[in-house]
Scaffold this motif. Structure first.
Motif, mmCIF file in Angstrom:
data_model
loop_
_atom_site.group_PDB
_atom_site.id
_atom_site.type_symbol
_atom_site.label_atom_id
_atom_site.label_comp_id
_atom_site.label_asym_id
_atom_site.label_seq_id
_atom_site.Cartn_x
_atom_site.Cartn_y
_atom_site.Cartn_z
ATOM 1 N N ALA A 141 30.154 -18.466 -3.051
ATOM 2 C CA ALA A 141 31.401 -17.699 -3.102
ATOM 3 C C ALA A 141 31.691 -17.051 -1.753
ATOM 4 C CB ALA A 141 31.323 -16.636 -4.198
ATOM 5 N N GLU A 142 30.658 -16.542 -1.115
ATOM 6 C CA GLU A 142 30.831 -15.929 0.205
ATOM 7 C C GLU A 142 31.265 -16.969 1.233
ATOM 8 O OE1 GLU A 142 27.020 -14.163 0.762
ATOM 9 O OE2 GLU A 142 27.421 -12.467 -0.583
ATOM 10 N N LYS A 143 30.665 -18.163 1.162
ATOM 11 C CA LYS A 143 31.031 -19.234 2.095
ATOM 12 C C LYS A 143 32.475 -19.686 1.883
ATOM 13 C CE LYS A 143 26.432 -21.267 2.850
ATOM 14 N NZ LYS A 143 26.440 -21.210 4.323
ATOM 15 N N LEU A 144 32.926 -19.690 0.624
ATOM 16 C CA LEU A 144 34.283 -20.127 0.298
ATOM 17 C C LEU A 144 35.315 -19.019 0.506
ATOM 18 C CD1 LEU A 144 33.507 -22.113 -2.986
ATOM 19 C CD2 LEU A 144 34.075 -23.088 -0.744
ATOM 20 N N LYS A 145 34.837 -17.842 0.883
ATOM 21 C CA LYS A 145 35.706 -16.679 1.117
ATOM 22 C C LYS A 145 36.439 -16.237 -0.156
ATOM 23 C CE LYS A 145 36.340 -17.762 6.026
ATOM 24 N NZ LYS A 145 35.004 -17.259 6.300
ATOM 25 N N VAL A 146 35.703 -16.239 -1.254
ATOM 26 C CA VAL A 146 36.210 -15.678 -2.507
ATOM 27 C C VAL A 146 36.413 -14.182 -2.308
ATOM 28 C CG1 VAL A 146 35.532 -15.126 -4.886
ATOM 29 C CG2 VAL A 146 35.191 -17.447 -3.993
ATOM 30 N N PRO A 147 37.464 -13.592 -2.867
ATOM 31 C CA PRO A 147 37.678 -12.147 -2.721
ATOM 32 C C PRO A 147 36.433 -11.351 -3.081
ATOM 33 C CG PRO A 147 39.600 -13.147 -3.720
ATOM 34 C CD PRO A 147 38.560 -14.234 -3.618
ATOM 35 N N VAL A 148 36.117 -10.361 -2.253
ATOM 36 C CA VAL A 148 34.869 -9.615 -2.400
ATOM 37 C C VAL A 148 34.802 -8.861 -3.719
ATOM 38 C CG1 VAL A 148 35.744 -7.547 -1.219
ATOM 39 C CG2 VAL A 148 33.287 -8.050 -1.198
ATOM 40 N N GLU A 149 35.951 -8.437 -4.257
ATOM 41 C CA GLU A 149 35.930 -7.705 -5.527
ATOM 42 C C GLU A 149 35.476 -8.578 -6.683
ATOM 43 O OE1 GLU A 149 38.589 -8.194 -3.535
ATOM 44 O OE2 GLU A 149 40.488 -8.112 -4.650
ATOM 45 N N ILE A 150 35.669 -9.882 -6.567
ATOM 46 C CA ILE A 150 35.178 -10.806 -7.592
ATOM 47 C C ILE A 150 33.685 -11.048 -7.404
ATOM 48 C CG2 ILE A 150 35.312 -13.178 -8.464
ATOM 49 C CD1 ILE A 150 38.292 -13.138 -7.911
ATOM 50 N N ILE A 151 33.258 -11.196 -6.162
ATOM 51 C CA ILE A 151 31.845 -11.446 -5.874
ATOM 52 C C ILE A 151 30.974 -10.277 -6.338
ATOM 53 C CG2 ILE A 151 30.145 -11.788 -4.036
ATOM 54 C CD1 ILE A 151 32.301 -13.225 -2.427
ATOM 55 N N GLU A 152 31.448 -9.066 -6.138
ATOM 56 C CA GLU A 152 30.631 -7.880 -6.416
ATOM 57 C C GLU A 152 30.789 -7.341 -7.830
ATOM 58 O OE1 GLU A 152 31.614 -5.080 -3.369
ATOM 59 O OE2 GLU A 152 30.535 -6.187 -1.799
ATOM 60 N N LYS A 153 31.666 -7.943 -8.609
ATOM 61 C CA LYS A 153 31.920 -7.459 -9.965
ATOM 62 C C LYS A 153 30.733 -7.747 -10.885
ATOM 63 C CE LYS A 153 35.204 -9.619 -12.045
ATOM 64 N NZ LYS A 153 36.552 -10.084 -12.469
ATOM 65 N N THR A 154 30.476 -6.836 -11.827
ATOM 66 C CA THR A 154 29.402 -7.033 -12.800
ATOM 67 C C THR A 154 29.722 -8.224 -13.692
ATOM 68 O OG1 THR A 154 28.909 -4.671 -12.845
ATOM 69 C CG2 THR A 154 28.122 -5.984 -14.703
ATOM 70 N N PRO A 155 28.826 -9.228 -13.763
ATOM 71 C CA PRO A 155 29.097 -10.412 -14.586
ATOM 72 C C PRO A 155 29.195 -10.066 -16.073
ATOM 73 C CG PRO A 155 27.297 -10.827 -13.039
ATOM 74 C CD PRO A 155 27.557 -9.349 -13.020
ATOM 75 N N THR A 156 30.229 -10.587 -16.728
ATOM 76 C CA THR A 156 30.399 -10.395 -18.167
ATOM 77 C C THR A 156 31.200 -11.544 -18.752
ATOM 78 O OG1 THR A 156 31.383 -9.005 -19.893
ATOM 79 C CG2 THR A 156 32.430 -8.949 -17.725
ATOM 80 N N ALA A 157 30.822 -11.946 -19.966
ATOM 81 C CA ALA A 157 31.580 -12.979 -20.675
ATOM 82 C C ALA A 157 32.752 -12.369 -21.432
ATOM 83 C CB ALA A 157 30.667 -13.730 -21.646
ATOM 84 N N GLY A 158 32.748 -11.054 -21.593
ATOM 85 C CA GLY A 158 33.847 -10.377 -22.265
ATOM 86 C C GLY A 158 34.020 -10.754 -23.720
ATOM 87 N N LEU A 159 32.927 -11.124 -24.380
ATOM 88 C CA LEU A 159 33.033 -11.547 -25.779
ATOM 89 C C LEU A 159 33.083 -10.363 -26.738
ATOM 90 C CD1 LEU A 159 30.622 -14.632 -25.796
ATOM 91 C CD2 LEU A 159 33.107 -14.580 -25.506
ATOM 92 N N TRP A 160 32.624 -9.185 -26.261
ATOM 93 C CA TRP A 160 32.803 -7.954 -27.033
ATOM 94 C C TRP A 160 32.834 -6.800 -26.049
ATOM 95 C CZ3 TRP A 160 28.546 -11.177 -28.269
ATOM 96 C CH2 TRP A 160 27.347 -10.832 -27.647
ATOM 97 N N TYR A 161 33.314 -5.665 -26.513
ATOM 98 C CA TYR A 161 33.491 -4.511 -25.642
ATOM 99 C C TYR A 161 32.162 -4.058 -25.048
ATOM 100 C CZ TYR A 161 38.195 -4.064 -27.585
ATOM 101 O OH TYR A 161 39.494 -4.304 -27.970
ATOM 102 N N GLY A 162 32.169 -3.827 -23.742
ATOM 103 C CA GLY A 162 30.995 -3.298 -23.068
ATOM 104 C C GLY A 162 29.913 -4.310 -22.772
ATOM 105 N N GLN A 163 30.156 -5.574 -23.071
ATOM 106 C CA GLN A 163 29.132 -6.593 -22.870
ATOM 107 C C GLN A 163 28.964 -6.912 -21.391
ATOM 108 O OE1 GLN A 163 29.931 -10.056 -21.944
ATOM 109 N NE2 GLN A 163 27.840 -10.819 -22.128
ATOM 110 N N THR A 164 27.707 -7.001 -20.943
ATOM 111 C CA THR A 164 27.409 -7.513 -19.606
ATOM 112 C C THR A 164 26.338 -8.588 -19.731
ATOM 113 O OG1 THR A 164 25.617 -5.968 -19.074
ATOM 114 C CG2 THR A 164 27.871 -5.238 -18.589
ATOM 115 N N ASP A 165 26.386 -9.549 -18.843
ATOM 116 C CA ASP A 165 25.450 -10.682 -18.917
ATOM 117 C C ASP A 165 24.001 -10.240 -18.757
ATOM 118 O OD1 ASP A 165 27.769 -12.115 -19.122
ATOM 119 O OD2 ASP A 165 27.605 -13.104 -17.167
ATOM 120 N N GLU A 166 23.740 -9.434 -17.736
ATOM 121 C CA GLU A 166 22.350 -9.068 -17.445
ATOM 122 C C GLU A 166 21.760 -8.188 -18.536
ATOM 123 O OE1 GLU A 166 22.063 -9.302 -12.592
ATOM 124 O OE2 GLU A 166 22.877 -7.471 -13.488
#
Length: 259
Positions: free
Chosen positions: A172-197
């Motif tokens: 993502a860094e090499k492709l110059k993806v916006p930094v706010e997407i790169i640094e965002k906490t990963p989540t599938a958003g399948l329920w409220y407050g869920q995070t992948d880790e």
């Protein structure tokens, strides 16, 4: 202990893979879900570079549990790449299931239903437009089964399925993806407050190193524990996750009967 690096050769091979699979299938392009997360964003960037923007359709499929920032990021990615995109709210499509099944549902069942509804939407578009459905799963999540069978796992090709989560971030860094997407906490958003880790019970960088030594290097649990400096019980738990999720990435099994 670090993972092998991502270089320009790897990026070239992934883009060639996308282009080759589209040509082999004699289709007009690809369809993929845009979640606003790093995996779908990197996949969209690669598809656009491999095929051109006119052959990539991104579909944003939010539910009530999807954060507004994720929707914003998904649409931002489509705009940056100049690809066609649609937004389809999935809650109205899921609502009828409440009256179809009288058994008590679970949070997991409701979350998986969202993923499977998104799969159906993607394939409806791919069939209508003669395109392939591109999955956005990475190697880390495929190995431990962190995806919905016949949901986000129901796709035609997985361009970043060869990359660990840590690799995806570097790419993502090499492709110059916006930094706010790169640094965002990963989540599938399948329920409220869920995070992948939190759901996996482990941070991605540690999980990636464990999986690399376990699957790619074939080390035993004790050696992995010592090299990663992780409790051996945690290493054993990850090995069990890999074992128990094999059915999710293998074709349906049939009896081996000889006539």
């Amino acid at each position: 202990m670090d993972l092998p690096p991502i270089n320009e050769k790897v990026i070239y091979q992934i883009k060639k893979f996308i282009k080759d699979k589209v040509e082999e299938a004699s289709v007009d392009g690809v369809v993929l879900g845009l979640s606003g997360g790093i995996d779908s964003t990197v996949t969209a960037y690669l598809c656009k570079e491999a095929l051109g923007p006119d052959r990539v359709l991104g579909i944003v499929m939010p539910a009530r549990t999807t954060s507004l920032i994720d929707v914003k990021h998904a649409r931002m990615v489509a705009e940056i790449l100049g690809i066609e995109n649609e937004t389809i709210q999935i809650d109205p499509l899921i609502e009828p299931f409440k009256s179809l099944c009288y058994h008590k549902s679970t949070k997991l069942a409701r979350g998986n239903l969202k993923a499977r509804m998104r799969m159906m939407i993607l394939y409806y578009h791919s069939n209508s437009l003669n395109r392939l459905v591109v999955g956005t799963g990475n190697r880390t999540e495929l190995l431990v089964g962190y995806f919905t069978k016949y949901g986000d796992g129901g796709v035609d090709i997985l361009p970043i399925g060869c990359l660990y989560k840590s690799h995806v971030k570097l790419l993502a860094e090499k492709l110059k993806v916006p930094v706010e997407i790169i640094e965002k906490t990963p989540t599938a958003g399948l329920w409220y407050g869920q995070t992948d880790e939190e759901e996996l019970g482990i941070k991605y960088p540690i999980l990636d190193r464990i999986l690399y030594l376990m699957v790619d290097q074939g080390l035993d649990d004790q050696n992995i524990s010592e090299r990663v400096k992780a409790p051996i019980g945690e290493v054993k738990r990850i090995r069990m996750m890999v074992k128990n999720s094999r059915h999710k990435i293998n074709p349906p099994e049939v009896p081996n009967i000889k006539f």
